[in-house]
Design a protein around this motif. Structure first.
Motif, PDB file in Angstrom:
ATOM      1  N   LEU A 203      -6.242 -41.448 -34.502  1.00 36.62           N
ATOM      2  CA  LEU A 203      -4.850 -41.168 -34.856  1.00 36.62           C
ATOM      3  C   LEU A 203      -3.969 -42.371 -34.557  1.00 36.62           C
ATOM      4  O   LEU A 203      -3.090 -42.730 -35.339  1.00 36.62           O
ATOM      5  CB  LEU A 203      -4.341 -39.955 -34.066  1.00 36.62           C
ATOM      6  CG  LEU A 203      -4.679 -38.569 -34.602  1.00 36.62           C
ATOM      7  CD1 LEU A 203      -4.325 -37.506 -33.567  1.00 36.62           C
ATOM      8  CD2 LEU A 203      -3.933 -38.306 -35.907  1.00 36.62           C
ATOM      9  N   VAL A 204      -4.212 -42.980 -33.397  1.00 41.01           N
ATOM     10  CA  VAL A 204      -3.485 -44.183 -32.999  1.00 41.01           C
ATOM     11  C   VAL A 204      -4.508 -45.195 -32.515  1.00 41.01           C
ATOM     12  O   VAL A 204      -5.704 -44.892 -32.404  1.00 41.01           O
ATOM     13  CB  VAL A 204      -2.457 -43.880 -31.880  1.00 41.01           C
ATOM     14  CG1 VAL A 204      -1.388 -42.916 -32.388  1.00 41.01           C
ATOM     15  CG2 VAL A 204      -3.123 -43.320 -30.644  1.00 41.01           C
ATOM     16  N   SER A 205      -4.069 -46.380 -32.206  1.00 45.41           N
ATOM     17  CA  SER A 205      -4.975 -47.442 -31.778  1.00 45.41           C
ATOM     18  C   SER A 205      -5.791 -47.010 -30.567  1.00 45.41           C
ATOM     19  O   SER A 205      -5.299 -46.327 -29.662  1.00 45.41           O
ATOM     20  CB  SER A 205      -4.175 -48.696 -31.435  1.00 45.41           C
ATOM     21  OG  SER A 205      -5.027 -49.741 -31.028  1.00 45.41           O
ATOM     22  N   GLY A 206      -7.059 -47.401 -30.558  1.00 44.34           N
ATOM     23  CA  GLY A 206      -7.944 -47.048 -29.457  1.00 44.34           C
ATOM     24  C   GLY A 206      -9.096 -46.184 -29.925  1.00 44.34           C
ATOM     25  O   GLY A 206      -9.255 -45.908 -31.113  1.00 44.34           O
ATOM     26  N   GLU A 207      -9.901 -45.749 -28.975  1.00 42.95           N
ATOM     27  CA  GLU A 207     -11.073 -44.948 -29.297  1.00 42.95           C
ATOM     28  C   GLU A 207     -10.705 -43.476 -29.478  1.00 42.95           C
ATOM     29  O   GLU A 207      -9.815 -42.953 -28.813  1.00 42.95           O
ATOM     30  CB  GLU A 207     -12.122 -45.058 -28.184  1.00 42.95           C
ATOM     31  CG  GLU A 207     -13.420 -44.302 -28.503  1.00 42.95           C
ATOM     32  CD  GLU A 207     -14.454 -44.387 -27.397  1.00 42.95           C
ATOM     33  OE1 GLU A 207     -15.469 -45.079 -27.599  1.00 42.95           O
ATOM     34  OE2 GLU A 207     -14.240 -43.760 -26.343  1.00 42.95           O
ATOM     35  N   GLY A 208     -11.409 -42.817 -30.389  1.00 43.33           N
ATOM     36  CA  GLY A 208     -11.298 -41.373 -30.555  1.00 43.33           C
ATOM     37  C   GLY A 208     -12.647 -40.738 -30.309  1.00 43.33           C
ATOM     38  O   GLY A 208     -13.695 -41.374 -30.498  1.00 43.33           O
ATOM     39  N   THR A 209     -12.654 -39.477 -29.876  1.00 38.51           N
ATOM     40  CA  THR A 209     -13.915 -38.780 -29.601  1.00 38.51           C
ATOM     41  C   THR A 209     -13.867 -37.361 -30.129  1.00 38.51           C
ATOM     42  O   THR A 209     -12.823 -36.697 -30.102  1.00 38.51           O
ATOM     43  CB  THR A 209     -14.225 -38.739 -28.088  1.00 38.51           C
ATOM     44  OG1 THR A 209     -13.153 -38.090 -27.399  1.00 38.51           O
ATOM     45  CG2 THR A 209     -14.416 -40.138 -27.527  1.00 38.51           C
ATOM     46  N   ARG A 210     -15.026 -36.902 -30.580  1.00 40.82           N
ATOM     47  CA  ARG A 210     -15.228 -35.505 -30.985  1.00 40.82           C
ATOM     48  C   ARG A 210     -16.450 -34.991 -30.248  1.00 40.82           C
ATOM     49  O   ARG A 210     -17.552 -35.527 -30.402  1.00 40.82           O
ATOM     50  CB  ARG A 210     -15.434 -35.394 -32.496  1.00 40.82           C
ATOM     51  CG  ARG A 210     -15.722 -33.970 -32.994  1.00 40.82           C
ATOM     52  CD  ARG A 210     -15.929 -33.976 -34.508  1.00 40.82           C
ATOM     53  NE  ARG A 210     -16.152 -32.637 -35.045  1.00 40.82           N
ATOM     54  CZ  ARG A 210     -17.354 -32.091 -35.217  1.00 40.82           C
ATOM     55  NH1 ARG A 210     -18.454 -32.790 -34.893  1.00 40.82           N
ATOM     56  NH2 ARG A 210     -17.492 -30.869 -35.716  1.00 40.82           N
ATOM     57  N   ASP A 211     -16.275 -33.950 -29.423  1.00 41.80           N
ATOM     58  CA  ASP A 211     -17.345 -33.418 -28.586  1.00 41.80           C
ATOM     59  C   ASP A 211     -17.696 -31.996 -29.025  1.00 41.80           C
ATOM     60  O   ASP A 211     -16.810 -31.133 -29.139  1.00 41.80           O
ATOM     61  CB  ASP A 211     -16.915 -33.394 -27.119  1.00 41.80           C
ATOM     62  CG  ASP A 211     -16.678 -34.782 -26.552  1.00 41.80           C
ATOM     63  OD1 ASP A 211     -17.245 -35.751 -27.102  1.00 41.80           O
ATOM     64  OD2 ASP A 211     -15.927 -34.895 -25.570  1.00 41.80           O
ATOM     65  N   VAL A 212     -18.984 -31.763 -29.258  1.00 44.63           N
ATOM     66  CA  VAL A 212     -19.445 -30.435 -29.674  1.00 44.63           C
ATOM     67  C   VAL A 212     -20.793 -30.112 -29.033  1.00 44.63           C
ATOM     68  O   VAL A 212     -21.557 -31.009 -28.649  1.00 44.63           O
ATOM     69  CB  VAL A 212     -19.595 -30.325 -31.212  1.00 44.63           C
ATOM     70  CG1 VAL A 212     -18.278 -30.558 -31.921  1.00 44.63           C
ATOM     71  CG2 VAL A 212     -20.678 -31.261 -31.736  1.00 44.63           C
ATOM     72  N   PHE A 213     -21.065 -28.818 -28.943  1.00 43.94           N
ATOM     73  CA  PHE A 213     -22.420 -28.317 -28.778  1.00 43.94           C
ATOM     74  C   PHE A 213     -22.849 -27.749 -30.121  1.00 43.94           C
ATOM     75  O   PHE A 213     -22.088 -27.006 -30.760  1.00 43.94           O
ATOM     76  CB  PHE A 213     -22.499 -27.195 -27.733  1.00 43.94           C
ATOM     77  CG  PHE A 213     -22.350 -27.636 -26.309  1.00 43.94           C
ATOM     78  CD1 PHE A 213     -23.337 -28.399 -25.703  1.00 43.94           C
ATOM     79  CD2 PHE A 213     -21.248 -27.263 -25.563  1.00 43.94           C
ATOM     80  CE1 PHE A 213     -23.217 -28.797 -24.374  1.00 43.94           C
ATOM     81  CE2 PHE A 213     -21.119 -27.648 -24.237  1.00 43.94           C
ATOM     82  CZ  PHE A 213     -22.108 -28.414 -23.650  1.00 43.94           C
ATOM     83  N   VAL A 214     -24.054 -28.088 -30.551  1.00 44.85           N
ATOM     84  CA  VAL A 214     -24.651 -27.447 -31.720  1.00 44.85           C
ATOM     85  C   VAL A 214     -25.833 -26.635 -31.226  1.00 44.85           C
ATOM     86  O   VAL A 214     -26.747 -27.167 -30.581  1.00 44.85           O
ATOM     87  CB  VAL A 214     -25.098 -28.475 -32.775  1.00 44.85           C
ATOM     88  CG1 VAL A 214     -25.802 -27.774 -33.934  1.00 44.85           C
ATOM     89  CG2 VAL A 214     -23.891 -29.271 -33.289  1.00 44.85           C
ATOM     90  N   LEU A 215     -25.810 -25.335 -31.508  1.00 44.37           N
ATOM     91  CA  LEU A 215     -26.875 -24.432 -31.074  1.00 44.37           C
ATOM     92  C   LEU A 215     -27.671 -23.997 -32.288  1.00 44.37           C
ATOM     93  O   LEU A 215     -27.103 -23.716 -33.362  1.00 44.37           O
ATOM     94  CB  LEU A 215     -26.292 -23.204 -30.354  1.00 44.37           C
ATOM     95  CG  LEU A 215     -25.430 -23.492 -29.123  1.00 44.37           C
ATOM     96  CD1 LEU A 215     -23.952 -23.554 -29.493  1.00 44.37           C
ATOM     97  CD2 LEU A 215     -25.652 -22.449 -28.040  1.00 44.37           C
ATOM     98  N   THR A 216     -28.991 -23.947 -32.131  1.00 43.68           N
ATOM     99  CA  THR A 216     -29.851 -23.519 -33.232  1.00 43.68           C
ATOM    100  C   THR A 216     -30.860 -22.480 -32.744  1.00 43.68           C
ATOM    101  O   THR A 216     -31.293 -22.504 -31.608  1.00 43.68           O
ATOM    102  CB  THR A 216     -30.629 -24.702 -33.851  1.00 43.68           C
ATOM    103  OG1 THR A 216     -31.509 -25.260 -32.860  1.00 43.68           O
ATOM    104  CG2 THR A 216     -29.691 -25.764 -34.365  1.00 43.68           C
TER     105      THR A 216
END
Length: 223
Positions: A203-216
């Motif tokens: 969105l703005v300068s710098g690092e972005g992160t997306r954190d998830v658990f995927v269950l199968t």
């Protein structure tokens, strides 16, 4: 105890559902996403990952022995027919009561016999920067080759994009598209739907992160 055919009949009955899992405190999970090993199978060093499999025994969640992930090219054209090994989930996170609640919520929403199934849990962080967008689904629109898939959002930090989409056919428009916010759990019948998540950028300068658990379920892990 349910037979395998009964389990699959329940899988076919469920198409997709979205739940807000209010019983789980996601703040308990966040520290464990800062030390994930890089996914060595994806170019760019923007995805980080751990993977374990579990069964429920009585009131306990039991981590099963280490295994490798295997999907055919039919389901994963990018990394199919490759034995992939990832570090196990940190023992400290798997012992959290909130982690147990998450796995049991997945089993409960899918109406599975908790004593009869094996659940794979993928812990994934996707990162992005102004010079390197992150791709949560580098294999494109795909199926995993399992019965159920659950995507649980833990965190979104300084990102735009990352919209999860479901398709009946790769050639058609998505029948579902939504950004999964922290606490959202999307359950998908993998036999019926393809899924995909759009790339992320800051969105703005710098690092972005997306954190998830995927269950199968089944776990897709082999000994």
């Amino acid at each position: 105890m349910q037979t395998l055919s009964e389990v699959k009949n329940l899988a076919y009955a469920m198409m997709f559902t979205l739940h807000k899992v209010k019983s789980v405190n996601i703040e308990e999970f966040k520290p464990f996403f800062t030390n994930l090993p890089v996914d060595p199978y994806i170019k760019g060093n923007y995805r980080f990952r751990r993977l374990s499999r579990f069964k429920v025994l009585g009131d306990e969640l039991i981590k099963l022995p280490h295994g490798y992930l295997f999907q055919s090219k039919k389901y994963n054209p990018l990394l199919g027919d490759i034995k992939r090994e990832f570090a196990e989930l940190d023992d400290a996170i798997t012992k959290l009561e909130d982690f147990k609640k998450l796995v049991l919520a997945f089993i409960d929403y899918c109406q599975l016999d908790e004593q009869a199934v094996e659940i794979g849990v993928h812990q994934i962080r996707t990162t992005c920067s102004p010079d390197n967008y992150g791709n949560p689904a580098p294999e494109g629109i795909h199926k995993d080759g399992t019965d159920f898939v659950g995507i649980f959002s833990v965190g979104r930090n300084n990102i735009q994009g990352g919209e999860t989409e479901l398709y009946k056919s790769k050639k058609e428009s998505p029948v579902f598209h939504k950004i999964l916010n922290p606490g959202d759990l999307l359950l998908v019948n993998d036999d019926e739907f393809f899924h995909y998540t759009t790339p992320i950028q800051p969105l703005v300068s710098g690092e972005g992160t997306r954190d998830v658990f995927v269950l199968t379920c089944p776990s897709l892990l082999k000994d």
